[in-house]
Design an enzyme around this catalytic site. Structure first.
Site, PDB file in Angstrom:
ATOM      1  N   SER A  20       6.234   6.059  -0.452  1.00 40.59           N
ATOM      2  CA  SER A  20       5.893   4.643  -0.334  1.00 40.59           C
ATOM      3  C   SER A  20       6.659   3.816  -1.356  1.00 40.59           C
ATOM      4  CB  SER A  20       4.399   4.464  -0.572  1.00 40.59           C
ATOM      5  OG  SER A  20       4.065   3.098  -0.590  1.00 40.59           O
ATOM      6  N   GLY A  71       6.076  -5.183  -7.461  1.00 35.99           N
ATOM      7  CA  GLY A  71       4.762  -5.821  -7.476  1.00 35.99           C
ATOM      8  C   GLY A  71       4.047  -5.782  -6.144  1.00 35.99           C
ATOM      9  N   LEU A  72       4.379  -4.734  -5.340  1.00 31.10           N
ATOM     10  CA  LEU A  72       3.668  -4.505  -4.071  1.00 31.10           C
ATOM     11  C   LEU A  72       3.783  -5.666  -3.091  1.00 31.10           C
ATOM     12  CD1 LEU A  72       0.580  -2.663  -5.560  1.00 31.10           C
ATOM     13  CD2 LEU A  72       2.273  -1.667  -4.036  1.00 31.10           C
ATOM     14  N   ASN A  98       0.088   3.656   2.837  1.00 28.67           N
ATOM     15  CA  ASN A  98      -0.258   3.522   1.424  1.00 28.67           C
ATOM     16  C   ASN A  98      -1.026   2.223   1.274  1.00 28.67           C
ATOM     17  OD1 ASN A  98       0.385   2.349  -1.377  1.00 28.67           O
ATOM     18  ND2 ASN A  98       1.044   4.461  -1.623  1.00 28.67           N
ATOM     19  N   CYS A 129       0.186   2.095  -9.310  1.00 26.98           N
ATOM     20  CA  CYS A 129       1.339   1.200  -9.431  1.00 26.98           C
ATOM     21  C   CYS A 129       1.356   0.569 -10.831  1.00 26.98           C
ATOM     22  CB  CYS A 129       1.297   0.100  -8.377  1.00 26.98           C
ATOM     23  SG  CYS A 129       2.705  -1.038  -8.527  1.00 26.98           S
ATOM     24  N   ASN A 192       3.740   9.010  -9.393  1.00 26.63           N
ATOM     25  CA  ASN A 192       4.310   7.675  -9.252  1.00 26.63           C
ATOM     26  C   ASN A 192       5.346   7.491 -10.373  1.00 26.63           C
ATOM     27  OD1 ASN A 192       4.693   4.896  -8.601  1.00 26.63           O
ATOM     28  ND2 ASN A 192       2.572   4.778  -7.886  1.00 26.63           N
ATOM     29  N   GLY A 217      13.828   8.304 -10.028  1.00 26.10           N
ATOM     30  CA  GLY A 217      15.138   8.934  -9.913  1.00 26.10           C
ATOM     31  C   GLY A 217      15.194  10.265 -10.624  1.00 26.10           C
ATOM     32  N   THR A 266      13.621   7.425  -4.619  1.00 24.97           N
ATOM     33  CA  THR A 266      14.823   6.710  -5.018  1.00 24.97           C
ATOM     34  C   THR A 266      16.072   7.198  -4.289  1.00 24.97           C
ATOM     35  OG1 THR A 266      13.840   6.323  -7.178  1.00 24.97           O
ATOM     36  CG2 THR A 266      16.206   6.042  -7.021  1.00 24.97           C
TER      37      THR A 266
END
EC number: 1.3.-.-
Length: 304
Positions: A20, A71-72, A98, A129, A192, A217, A266
């Site tokens: 996500s 920031g979603l 998600n 997040c 995350n 990454g 990534t």
């Protein structure tokens, strides 16, 4: 080689899932491969109402990975269900949504809407997040709050499996893993992004408008692998690993420590066809290694 994998009520053709936040709504990647060939599609975080996200700039590269503070940003659940989900191959490939909210009650309300939507195969609860001021990682750093969110979603999810995405920005990831497992999570995804920062010495300003962002990454793969290893040993629910995966060897490393599947993040930005290519590359490598089924390989890491 039988590439199929089944866990938590999900039947995947192979263990390659998307992560996500890096795969949009899925439709953006249609020019680069067949979505039907992926194990599962995890779409970007969806909230009850549309979100504008953080101000620009919100992505910057570092020498060892990417920092983001999106920031979603998203179009909201109703627009997603109306405009995006019907375009995805949900009849043949599980689509996992998600979901993000700022309060436990919002998580429950959002779950109500998604649980009755045709085409949603599972839910991934975003309690990790690092780039939003409300909710986000604060749920993922407090085991009591994380358990409450998990319980609220699980209670409303009906037959949908509930996966909870853990933050690495904690002292002991196994504490959070046990909390969400006790809260009813059917599976766990980790990790995350790691909180990071980049600055510009010429402008003397942060590279991100949000000042800090989430590092992803290859740089975070060893951290992710270590945490997946710890979580697999701490709880009995299946674990999905993610964090810096970009090659077939990376995928098998996560399965070796016990993950049931992996998510690619990534790497999708570096080469948008990476997830599609990895399906064949993982099969080829597994066959070269004499692996006939994932059950014979998963979690067989030999510890000293």
């Amino acid at each position: 080689m039988d590439m199929q994998v089944a866990f938590a009520g999900l039947d995947l053709k192979n263990p390659i899932m998307t992560a996500s936040g890096t795969f949009g709504y899925g439709t953006e990647f249609m020019p680069y491969g067949k979505l039907e060939e992926l194990g599962a599609i995890v779409v970007k975080g969806i909230s009850l109402a549309p979100r504008k996200g953080n101000p620009q700039p919100r992505i910057t590269e570092t020498a060892c990975g990417m920092l983001n503070a999106i920031g979603l940003q998203n179009i909201g659940v109703e627009a997603f269900l109306r405009d995006k989900l019907p375009q995805l191959p949900w009849r043949t490939t599980p689509v996992i949504v998600n979901l993000y909210a700022q309060a436990v009650e919002e998580f429950a309300e959002l779950t109500d809407r998604l649980a009755t939507a045709k085409g949603v195969a599972g839910l991934e609860v975003n309690i990790s997040c690092p780039n939003v001021r409300e909710g986000g990682v604060q749920f993922g750093q407090d085991p009591v709050l994380a358990a409450r969110v998990t319980e609220a979603v699980k209670k409303r999810a009906g037959a949908l499996p509930v996966m909870v995405k853990l933050s690495p920005n904690v002292t002991d990831v196994t504490v959070m893993a046990r909390a969400v497992a006790d809260g009813g999570a059917d599976c766990i995804s980790c990790i995350n992004t790691l909180t990071g920062m980049a600055v510009d010495i010429h402008s003397r300003r942060p590279c991100l408008a949000n000042v800090v962002g989430g590092l992803s990454g290859p740089a975070i793969k060893p951290v992710a692998l270590r945490m997946v290893h710890q979580v697999v040993r701490a709880v009995d629910v299946p674990v999905v690993g993610l964090g810096g995966i970009s090659s077939a060897e990376d995928v098998l490393e996560f399965l070796l420590v016990g993950a049931h599947a992996v998510q690619l993040g990534t790497a999708n930005f570096v080469r948008p066809d990476t997830a599609f290519k990895l399906v064949d590359e993982v099969r080829r490598l597994a066959e070269e290694m004499g692996i006939s089924a994932w059950e014979d390989f998963r979690g067989t890491l030999e510890l000293p």
